[in-house]
Design a protein around this motif. Structure first.
Motif, mmCIF file in Angstrom:
data_model
loop_
_atom_site.group_PDB
_atom_site.id
_atom_site.type_symbol
_atom_site.label_atom_id
_atom_site.label_comp_id
_atom_site.label_asym_id
_atom_site.label_seq_id
_atom_site.Cartn_x
_atom_site.Cartn_y
_atom_site.Cartn_z
ATOM 1 N N PRO A 390 0.842 -1.210 0.000
ATOM 2 C CA PRO A 390 0.000 0.000 0.000
ATOM 3 C C PRO A 390 0.869 1.249 0.000
ATOM 4 C CG PRO A 390 0.141 -0.885 2.217
ATOM 5 C CD PRO A 390 0.915 -1.838 1.340
ATOM 6 N N SER A 391 0.364 2.304 -0.551
ATOM 7 C CA SER A 391 1.047 3.608 -0.472
ATOM 8 C C SER A 391 -0.015 4.694 -0.528
ATOM 9 C CB SER A 391 2.033 3.778 -1.632
ATOM 10 O OG SER A 391 1.354 3.687 -2.870
ATOM 11 N N ALA A 392 0.279 5.830 0.108
ATOM 12 C CA ALA A 392 -0.706 6.921 0.154
ATOM 13 C C ALA A 392 -1.061 7.337 -1.264
ATOM 14 C CB ALA A 392 -0.127 8.102 0.926
ATOM 15 N N ASN A 394 -2.022 5.682 -3.515
ATOM 16 C CA ASN A 394 -1.478 4.686 -4.451
ATOM 17 C C ASN A 394 -0.404 5.313 -5.347
ATOM 18 O OD1 ASN A 394 -1.192 2.149 -5.542
ATOM 19 N ND2 ASN A 394 -2.924 2.349 -6.974
ATOM 20 N N ARG A 481 -4.513 -8.562 -0.290
ATOM 21 C CA ARG A 481 -4.701 -7.413 0.624
ATOM 22 C C ARG A 481 -5.237 -6.203 -0.145
ATOM 23 N NH1 ARG A 481 -3.235 -2.842 1.193
ATOM 24 N NH2 ARG A 481 -1.977 -3.163 -0.686
ATOM 25 N N ALA A 482 -6.166 -5.503 0.454
ATOM 26 C CA ALA A 482 -6.727 -4.337 -0.220
ATOM 27 C C ALA A 482 -7.212 -3.338 0.829
ATOM 28 C CB ALA A 482 -7.897 -4.749 -1.109
ATOM 29 N N THR A 483 -7.322 -2.089 0.404
ATOM 30 C CA THR A 483 -7.936 -1.048 1.245
ATOM 31 C C THR A 483 -9.434 -1.084 1.003
ATOM 32 O OG1 THR A 483 -5.979 0.359 1.045
ATOM 33 C CG2 THR A 483 -8.030 1.432 1.687
ATOM 34 N N ARG A 485 -12.821 0.921 1.765
ATOM 35 C CA ARG A 485 -13.316 2.203 2.310
ATOM 36 C C ARG A 485 -14.816 2.139 2.609
ATOM 37 N NH1 ARG A 485 -9.497 3.189 -1.589
ATOM 38 N NH2 ARG A 485 -7.570 4.107 -0.779
ATOM 39 N N VAL A 557 -6.103 6.602 -6.932
ATOM 40 C CA VAL A 557 -7.189 5.870 -6.264
ATOM 41 C C VAL A 557 -8.431 5.909 -7.154
ATOM 42 C CG1 VAL A 557 -8.650 5.810 -4.210
ATOM 43 C CG2 VAL A 557 -6.241 6.458 -4.000
ATOM 44 N N PRO A 643 -6.390 2.634 5.951
ATOM 45 C CA PRO A 643 -5.684 3.687 6.685
ATOM 46 C C PRO A 643 -6.548 4.935 6.750
ATOM 47 C CG PRO A 643 -4.301 2.770 4.932
ATOM 48 C CD PRO A 643 -5.703 2.282 4.697
ATOM 49 N N VAL A 645 -5.309 8.470 7.614
ATOM 50 C CA VAL A 645 -4.103 9.193 7.990
ATOM 51 C C VAL A 645 -4.375 10.695 7.931
ATOM 52 C CG1 VAL A 645 -1.740 9.685 7.270
ATOM 53 C CG2 VAL A 645 -2.573 7.326 7.299
ATOM 54 N N TYR A 650 2.749 13.040 9.777
ATOM 55 C CA TYR A 650 4.208 12.944 9.629
ATOM 56 C C TYR A 650 4.901 14.260 9.985
ATOM 57 C CZ TYR A 650 2.408 8.833 7.454
ATOM 58 O OH TYR A 650 1.714 7.663 7.249
ATOM 59 N N SER A 703 -6.234 -3.118 -6.014
ATOM 60 C CA SER A 703 -6.065 -1.935 -6.871
ATOM 61 C C SER A 703 -4.901 -2.146 -7.848
ATOM 62 C CB SER A 703 -5.836 -0.702 -5.995
ATOM 63 O OG SER A 703 -4.642 -0.861 -5.269
ATOM 64 N N ARG A 705 -1.459 -1.376 -10.180
ATOM 65 C CA ARG A 705 -0.083 -0.950 -9.944
ATOM 66 C C ARG A 705 0.612 -0.697 -11.278
ATOM 67 N NH1 ARG A 705 -1.944 -0.946 -5.662
ATOM 68 N NH2 ARG A 705 -1.155 -1.795 -3.706
HETATM 69 C C1 LIG Z 1 1.110 5.831 4.438
HETATM 70 C C2 LIG Z 1 -0.253 5.558 3.846
HETATM 71 C C3 LIG Z 1 -1.277 6.459 4.090
HETATM 72 C C4 LIG Z 1 -2.552 6.203 3.572
HETATM 73 N N1 LIG Z 1 -3.560 7.076 3.839
HETATM 74 C C5 LIG Z 1 -4.816 6.775 3.427
HETATM 75 C C6 LIG Z 1 -5.906 7.585 3.817
HETATM 76 O O1 LIG Z 1 -5.745 8.557 4.563
HETATM 77 N N2 LIG Z 1 -7.141 7.271 3.366
HETATM 78 C C7 LIG Z 1 -7.343 6.196 2.569
HETATM 79 O O2 LIG Z 1 -8.483 5.953 2.167
HETATM 80 N N3 LIG Z 1 -6.336 5.394 2.199
HETATM 81 C C8 LIG Z 1 -5.075 5.652 2.621
HETATM 82 N N4 LIG Z 1 -4.044 4.829 2.290
HETATM 83 C C9 LIG Z 1 -4.329 3.638 1.468
HETATM 84 C C10 LIG Z 1 -3.906 3.846 0.038
HETATM 85 O O3 LIG Z 1 -4.757 4.754 -0.610
HETATM 86 C C11 LIG Z 1 -3.905 2.515 -0.676
HETATM 87 O O4 LIG Z 1 -2.931 1.724 -0.069
HETATM 88 C C12 LIG Z 1 -3.598 2.639 -2.131
HETATM 89 O O5 LIG Z 1 -4.630 3.315 -2.795
HETATM 90 C C13 LIG Z 1 -3.437 1.254 -2.773
HETATM 91 O O6 LIG Z 1 -4.601 0.517 -2.603
HETATM 92 P P1 LIG Z 1 -4.582 -0.890 -1.856
HETATM 93 O O7 LIG Z 1 -4.166 -0.666 -0.455
HETATM 94 O O8 LIG Z 1 -5.998 -1.384 -1.971
HETATM 95 O O9 LIG Z 1 -3.606 -1.772 -2.577
HETATM 96 C C14 LIG Z 1 -2.775 5.044 2.779
HETATM 97 C C15 LIG Z 1 -1.712 4.148 2.574
HETATM 98 C C16 LIG Z 1 -0.486 4.395 3.119
HETATM 99 C C17 LIG Z 1 0.617 3.418 2.900
#
Ligand SMILES: Cc1cc2nc3c(=O)[nH]c(=O)nc-3n(C[C@H](O)[C@H](O)[C@H](O)COP(=O)(O)O)c2cc1C
Length: 710
Positions: A390-392, A394, A481-483, A485, A557, A643, A645, A650, A703, A705
């Motif tokens: 995962p990354s902020a 994406n 693994r997935a986010t 919402r 995203v 997440p 965040v 930070y 999601s 990549r």
């Molecule tokens: C450091 C970090 C901060 C993130 N912050 C948010 C957030 O505030 N809100 C959110 O919906 N997703 C957040 N994400 C999730 C990412 O949007 C998500 O990992 C990315 O879109 C890839 O999707 P996936 O996790 O389903 O693979 C964050 C991920 C990371 C690593």
């Protein structure tokens, strides 16, 4: 008896334009009210109860005084006594639906403006619109003429007004809209003897006279007094603005008639003035029907034509100019055409804009992640699994390379870090998650070696070995693994779930206490509001959203993953607009912007914080590794994870918070402290991520990549 307006007429008039405003708390007024009520010729209208109910519903709530203060207003020309809210409550309710095209603070500014209108044919609509919108506290109206039946094609008066002075008619009409608005009438023309009295104390004049001499005189005297003049000519929507307040030496009529002034005009014959008046209208641009009609005046026509719609438009455009002026918004000197006919000539079918080959409305499907992993040689497979981290937004802030001994990933530095990515700590969290995935994938292939964090946390490296460990079976979790919402059901975590999540390490803080969770949810919502209201943060968030058919679908995203129901997508479009956010910021508003975040946070089974040792980047890489480990455990338990965040997570100190959002740095500090307190952490503890963990069985797709080695 209190009389709300005074007439500054230079000669008496029998035309009644003044109401009696009677205060029931005043003894004499009470007597007068009783007399009027007893008078069989006087009609009494009392809708006070309904007015009070409506006033009670306005937001923000009016004070008690406004709800209880009342007046009786006697309209002599109607022989009618009306029961109304007092001045302040009346204005509050009458102008309530102006908000926030005009805010309450702006209303207070406009209420201090004194606006003059000369010529109450076109001027009737101008004065009326100014009054209706509440753009002035005082209106001063001047016209010597009376309403004729032939005026009723454009002046919204009535047959009862025939023979009544035009200024009186306009004043009556305004008094029937708002008896508390001060309207001063001057039922005489503007000439050498009356100009000074008319202009005295005005902030702006709308000039709508027929007489060329009067036009010049008013401008001449307004310029000397530093009062701006506006004029609308009811043909082709021409609006003139002359800012004598800003440019005291500006030539009259923008200099279109040369260096003309009132003194110069005195020496000219009527015939000599005609070409000047014509030049003012710009004969090359008047509408063709107007031009042709002008040639018929005196032959087949009595006078030049004017239409009700053009006059109404003049009212609207002058009122808009008065509003801008009153609020100190841009309104330069000059001429503009608001030409409705020309606009209608340009009616355009939006269907013609559609491309002949419609853009793709769907994004190609994501390849089968597990099958892809399975098909790759070891090093490429490890790189592939790494890229599933995962990354902020994406943003995938990494570049991955393979060499003979292992896999190398570093934080990309192709551009400046994002606003929230202070010291690239946020990228470091993603890099740590990537490192964890490398270990799981290497273990699954029996190639586990050693992971090292290098270059102050800018780089991680996995030297491939021949080992394996218990995490090998987690590869399935890495690949799915997935986010999510989506909302959760709010059900609490069981002790075994809490234990499983915290077993990942001492840095995992699980918040299940409902009261604290609700407090943190509110703080997270407020941080989402600030994210929207801070232009740089808003631009980054909106810039990362991807719609179906996006040309750049492999980062960012997908809006489909935001959990926003299709019916609410229009709201998403509104919230995406920086101009809309700028208004909310200026109004100190926007509390609704945090609602969705607060809502989903509250629906969680728990909130998790992953704390780290220190504020250096390498600590955040380790925090990212822990984050991914916890996320995979939650996935194994069938829990959904997202997440949440806050933008300042930070930020190590106030200076860094200020860099993120100069105007909300203090609020962010409160949020940061409050969240850490909620998790039982020190108020300046470094935290890698906050996760919400919840139950929602609806599967969410993984999601997209970029190709991992691109
Ligand atoms: C450091 C970090 C901060 C993130 N912050 C948010 C957030 O505030 N809100 C959110 O919906 N997703 C957040 N994400 C999730 C990412 O949007 C998500 O990992 C990315 O879109 C890839 O999707 P996936 O996790 O389903 O693979 C964050 C991920 C990371 C690593």
């Amino acid at each position: 008896m209190s009389d709300h307006s005074s007439t500054i007429s230079s000669r008496p008039t029998s035309d009644q334009a003044t109401v009696e405003i009677l205060d029931p708390r005043d003894d004499r007024d009470r007597l007068r009210i009783a007399t009027l009520r007893d008078d069989y010729a006087v009609r009494v209208t009392d809708t006070l109860a309904a007015q009070r109910t409506s006033l009670g519903e306005v937001v923000p709530a009016p004070d008690n005084h406004d709800l209880h203060d009342t007046r009786w207003v006697f309209y002599p020309w109607r022989s009618t006594l009306v029961h109304l809210l007092g001045p302040s409550g009346f204005r509050r309710l009458r102008l309530d639906r102006n908000q926030n095209k005009i805010t309450l603070a702006e209303d207070a500014m406009l209420r201090t403006r004194r606006i003059g209108v000369v010529g109450l044919s076109v001027g009737h609509c101008i004065a009326h619109t100014i009054a209706v919108e509440g753009l002035a506290g005082t209106l001063r109206l001047a016209d010597f003429d009376e309403i004729d039946l032939s005026n009723l094609n454009r002046v919204p008066a009535t047959v009862f007004d025939i023979g009544v002075n035009k200024a009186v008619v306009a004043a009556r009409r305004i008094a029937e809209i708002d008896p508390y608005l001060t309207v001063e009438i001057m039922p005489v023309g503007i000439d050498e003897t009356t100009a000074a009295a008319f202009l005295d104390g005005l902030h702006l004049v709308a000039e709508e006279c027929d007489s060329f001499d009067a036009k010049v005189l008013i401008r001449d005297r307004a310029r000397a007094a530093g009062i701006p003049v506006i004029m609308e000519t009811s043909d082709g929507g021409v609006l003139d603005v002359e800012r004598y307040d800003l440019s005291p030496d500006r030539p009259l009529f923008h200099g279109l008639l040369g260096d003309i002034d009132a003194a110069g005009l005195a020496g000219l014959t009527a015939g000599e003035k005609v070409p000047l008046a014509l030049a003012l209208l710009d004969p090359t641009r008047v509408t063709s029907r107007m031009a042709a009609s002008a040639l018929e005046v005196g032959a087949t026509l009595a006078t030049w034509p004017q239409l009700g719609g053009d006059v109404a438009l003049g009212g609207a455009s002058c009122a808009a100019a008065v509003r801008r002026f009153g609020l100190g918004l841009p309104l330069p000197s000059g001429r503009v055409r608001i030409d409705i006919e020309a606009a209608l000539d340009g009616v355009h079918d939006p269907l013609d804009d559609l491309p002949t080959t419609p853009p793709p409305t769907t994004t190609p499907p994501i390849p089968d992640v597990a099958a892809t992993f399975g098909s790759l040689p070891d090093a490429e497979a490890v790189a592939y699994a790494a890229s599933r981290a995962p990354s902020a937004h994406n943003s995938q802030p990494w570049s991955i390379a393979i060499d003979a001994e292992g896999i190398d990933a570093r934080i990309r530095e192709t551009g400046p870090p994002g606003t929230t990515d202070l010291e690239r700590r946020m990228s470091a969290v993603a890099l740590g998650a990537l490192a964890h995935n490398m270990e799981v994938a290497a273990s699954a292939r029996g190639r586990l070696g050693r992971t090292t964090i290098r270059e102050d946390g800018m780089r991680v490296r996995h030297e491939m070995g021949a080992g394996t460990d218990h995490r090998a079976c987690d590869i399935d979790l890495v690949l799915r693994r997935a986010t999510s919402r989506l909302p959760g059901d709010g059900s609490p975590l069981g002790p075994t779930e809490v234990e499983a999540l915290t077993a990942a390490g001492a840095h995992v803080h699980v918040l299940t206490d409902r009261t604290r969770l609700e407090t943190c949810a509110a703080l997270l919502g407020d941080s989402a509001r600030i994210r929207h209201l801070t232009p740089a943060l808003h631009a980054e968030t909106i810039g990362a959203r991807r719609r179906p058919g996006s040309r750049d679908p492999d980062t960012g995203v997908d809006i489909e993953s935001l959990g926003v129901p299709v019916a609410a997508r229009g709201m998403l479009d509104l919230v995406s607009r920086p101009d809309v956010m700028a208004h909310l910021e200026a109004w100190g508003a926007g509390s609704a912007l945090g609602g969705p975040t607060t809502g989903v946070a509250r629906s969680s089974s728990a909130l998790l914080a992953i704390s780290v040792e220190d504020w250096d980047r390498a600590s955040f890489v380790r925090g990212g590794m822990a984050t991914e480990a916890v996320w995979l455990r939650a996935t194994a338990l069938g829990l959904a994870v997202s997440p949440l965040v806050p933008p300042s997570l930070y930020a190590a100190d106030d200076e860094e918070r200020h860099r993120i959002s100069p105007s909300h740095a203090t609020a962010l500090a409160v949020i940061d402290r409050g969240l850490r307190h909620g998790f039982g952490l020190a108020e300046d503890a470094p935290v890698a991520v906050i996760l919400r963990v919840f139950r929602n069985p609806t599967p969410v797709p993984v999601s997209r990549r970029r190709p991992p080695l691109a």
